[in-house]
Enzyme design. Structure first.
Site, short mmCIF file in Angstrom:
data_model
loop_
_atom_site.label_atom_id
_atom_site.label_comp_id
_atom_site.label_asym_id
_atom_site.label_seq_id
_atom_site.Cartn_x
_atom_site.Cartn_y
_atom_site.Cartn_z
N GLU A 53 -9.45 -58.59 41.92
CA GLU A 53 -8.87 -59.11 42.75
C GLU A 53 -7.31 -59.16 42.98
O GLU A 53 -6.60 -59.08 43.56
CB GLU A 53 -9.12 -60.69 43.04
CG GLU A 53 -10.68 -60.75 43.41
CD GLU A 53 -11.31 -62.30 42.94
OE1 GLU A 53 -11.99 -62.86 43.65
OE2 GLU A 53 -10.59 -63.21 42.22
N THR A 72 -11.61 -63.88 46.48
CA THR A 72 -12.80 -63.36 47.40
C THR A 72 -13.43 -64.71 47.71
O THR A 72 -13.35 -65.73 47.22
CB THR A 72 -13.57 -62.17 46.91
OG1 THR A 72 -13.99 -62.85 45.44
CG2 THR A 72 -12.56 -61.02 46.81
N LYS A 99 -16.55 -70.04 51.15
CA LYS A 99 -17.31 -70.74 50.08
C LYS A 99 -16.91 -69.86 48.79
O LYS A 99 -17.00 -68.74 48.77
CB LYS A 99 -18.76 -70.68 50.31
CG LYS A 99 -19.52 -71.05 49.06
CD LYS A 99 -21.02 -70.92 49.45
CE LYS A 99 -21.94 -70.95 48.17
NZ LYS A 99 -21.77 -70.16 47.14
N MET A 155 -15.22 -70.21 44.35
CA MET A 155 -15.54 -70.90 43.08
C MET A 155 -14.47 -71.60 42.19
O MET A 155 -14.59 -71.99 41.20
CB MET A 155 -16.37 -69.90 42.06
CG MET A 155 -17.77 -69.54 42.58
SD MET A 155 -18.59 -68.44 41.44
CE MET A 155 -18.72 -69.38 40.02
N GLU A 156 -13.28 -71.48 42.81
CA GLU A 156 -12.01 -72.12 42.24
C GLU A 156 -11.07 -72.84 42.80
O GLU A 156 -10.54 -73.76 42.31
CB GLU A 156 -11.37 -70.65 41.78
CG GLU A 156 -11.68 -69.98 40.46
CD GLU A 156 -12.75 -68.78 41.12
OE1 GLU A 156 -12.56 -68.45 42.36
OE2 GLU A 156 -13.62 -68.02 40.41
N ASP A 214 -18.64 -61.45 51.62
CA ASP A 214 -20.03 -61.63 51.64
C ASP A 214 -20.26 -62.59 52.85
O ASP A 214 -19.49 -63.68 52.89
CB ASP A 214 -20.83 -62.09 50.39
CG ASP A 214 -20.32 -63.23 49.82
OD1 ASP A 214 -20.80 -64.34 49.98
OD2 ASP A 214 -19.40 -63.11 48.94
N1 SAH Z 1 -18.23 -60.64 38.99
C1 SAH Z 1 -19.34 -60.89 39.37
C2 SAH Z 1 -19.48 -61.42 40.66
C3 SAH Z 1 -18.66 -62.75 40.67
S1 SAH Z 1 -18.39 -63.31 42.21
C4 SAH Z 1 -19.79 -59.27 39.87
O1 SAH Z 1 -19.04 -58.62 39.78
O2 SAH Z 1 -21.21 -59.35 40.25
C5 SAH Z 1 -17.74 -64.63 42.06
C6 SAH Z 1 -16.21 -64.65 42.31
O3 SAH Z 1 -16.13 -64.23 43.72
C7 SAH Z 1 -15.75 -66.07 42.29
O4 SAH Z 1 -14.49 -66.10 41.48
C8 SAH Z 1 -15.64 -66.63 43.60
O5 SAH Z 1 -14.56 -67.25 43.89
C9 SAH Z 1 -15.89 -65.36 44.46
N2 SAH Z 1 -16.86 -65.40 45.59
C10 SAH Z 1 -16.94 -64.55 46.37
N3 SAH Z 1 -17.94 -64.95 47.31
C11 SAH Z 1 -18.54 -65.94 47.00
C12 SAH Z 1 -19.55 -66.74 47.48
N4 SAH Z 1 -20.49 -66.66 48.37
N5 SAH Z 1 -19.81 -68.19 46.89
C13 SAH Z 1 -19.03 -68.45 45.69
N6 SAH Z 1 -18.14 -67.74 45.09
C14 SAH Z 1 -17.80 -66.55 45.69
#
Ligand code: SAH
Length: 237
Positions: free
Chosen positions: A15, A91, A175, A177-178, A201
């Protein structure tokens, strides 16, 4: 100039990378020695800039994500760089039913909340959710045509029914995670904060989130890079 010392807090290296390259930031080897967190510094139109990421988990060698790492990274960044403003960039998922599209860039609106904290005791209910006020980005969003949304945080990528219910009750639109962890630390230190989040997504698409996330990560991080330049130009004005 609205702020002359800004720290950008990011979870994952993927990111942050396009932004580090675009802004010509240089790695700061004095940031967080002995810990996974990494820092970069530089300047943009007179603004002193720093950017920190969570770094890699020594056990799995994968990027650290979620609230614990974000809490540590933010607190360390504040003591190391003394920013006047914190931008949490990254993201996120969003809802197709709200008109969100993959690649959209959202600025946080009103407050950031935790969506997986269920403590039905008066006082602690609100404290657990957080309701951390964010810096008002309405003017910036109008000027640069960004969407705005209520950002909600948990430590999970999925969205079980209980989380979906809470997100809806909280008016959540973005939505991830930080953000709430970063916002909590910023509030403890009295530093204004807002979020810039690009959609990887759509949580109501029916496609597994992890698949959609991987497919769209490059598109979203490219959009983040373009967005952060617009955001910083506005703040430098
Ligand atoms: N590194 C993993 C996926 C991490 S996704 C891989 O390559 O598969 C999680 C990260 O993306 C977190 O830092 C979060 O903040 C963000 N994120 C993106 N879409 C998200 C969602 N639908 N729900 C929660 N976190 C999401």
């Amino acid at each position: 100039m609205k702020f002359d010392n800004i720290t950008i807090v990011v979870a994952m290296e993927a990111e942050a990378k396009p932004v580090i390259e675009k802004l010509n930031l240089e790695e700061d080897h004095s940031y967080c020695p002995g810990m996974p967190m990494l820092g970069w510094t530089g300047h943009f139109n007179g603004i002193k800039l720093s950017l920190v990421i969570n770094g890699k988990d020594p056990e799995t060698n994968l990027d650290l994500i979620g609230t614990q790492a974000a809490t540590l990274a933010t607190d360390y960044a504040i003591s190391h760089y003394s920013p006047q403003l914190i931008i949490n960039m990254g993201t996120a998922g969003a809802f197709g039913e709200n008109g969100s599209e993959i690649g959209d860039v959202y600025l946080s609106r009103d407050h950031v909340v935790f969506h997986d904290r269920r403590v039905p005791i008066p006082g602690w209910d609100k404290q657990s959710i957080g309701y951390f006020k964010v810096w008002d980005t309405e003017e910036l969003a109008l000027k640069e045509n960004f969407k705005t949304g209520i950002v909600t945080t948990s430590n999970s990528l999925d969205m079980p029914p209980i989380d979906e219910k809470n997100i809806r009750a909280l008016g959540g639109e973005v939505k991830e995670m930080e953000a709430a962890a970063v916002a909590w630390v910023a509030r403890l230190h009295g530093i204004p904060l807002f979020c810039v989040k690009a959609v990887t997504d759509l949580v109501d698409s029916g496609i597994p989130t992890e698949e959609e996330f991987r497919q769209n990560l490059n598109l979203a991080t490219g959009n983040l890079e373009k967005a952060i330049v617009k955001v910083l130009n506005y703040l430098a004005d």
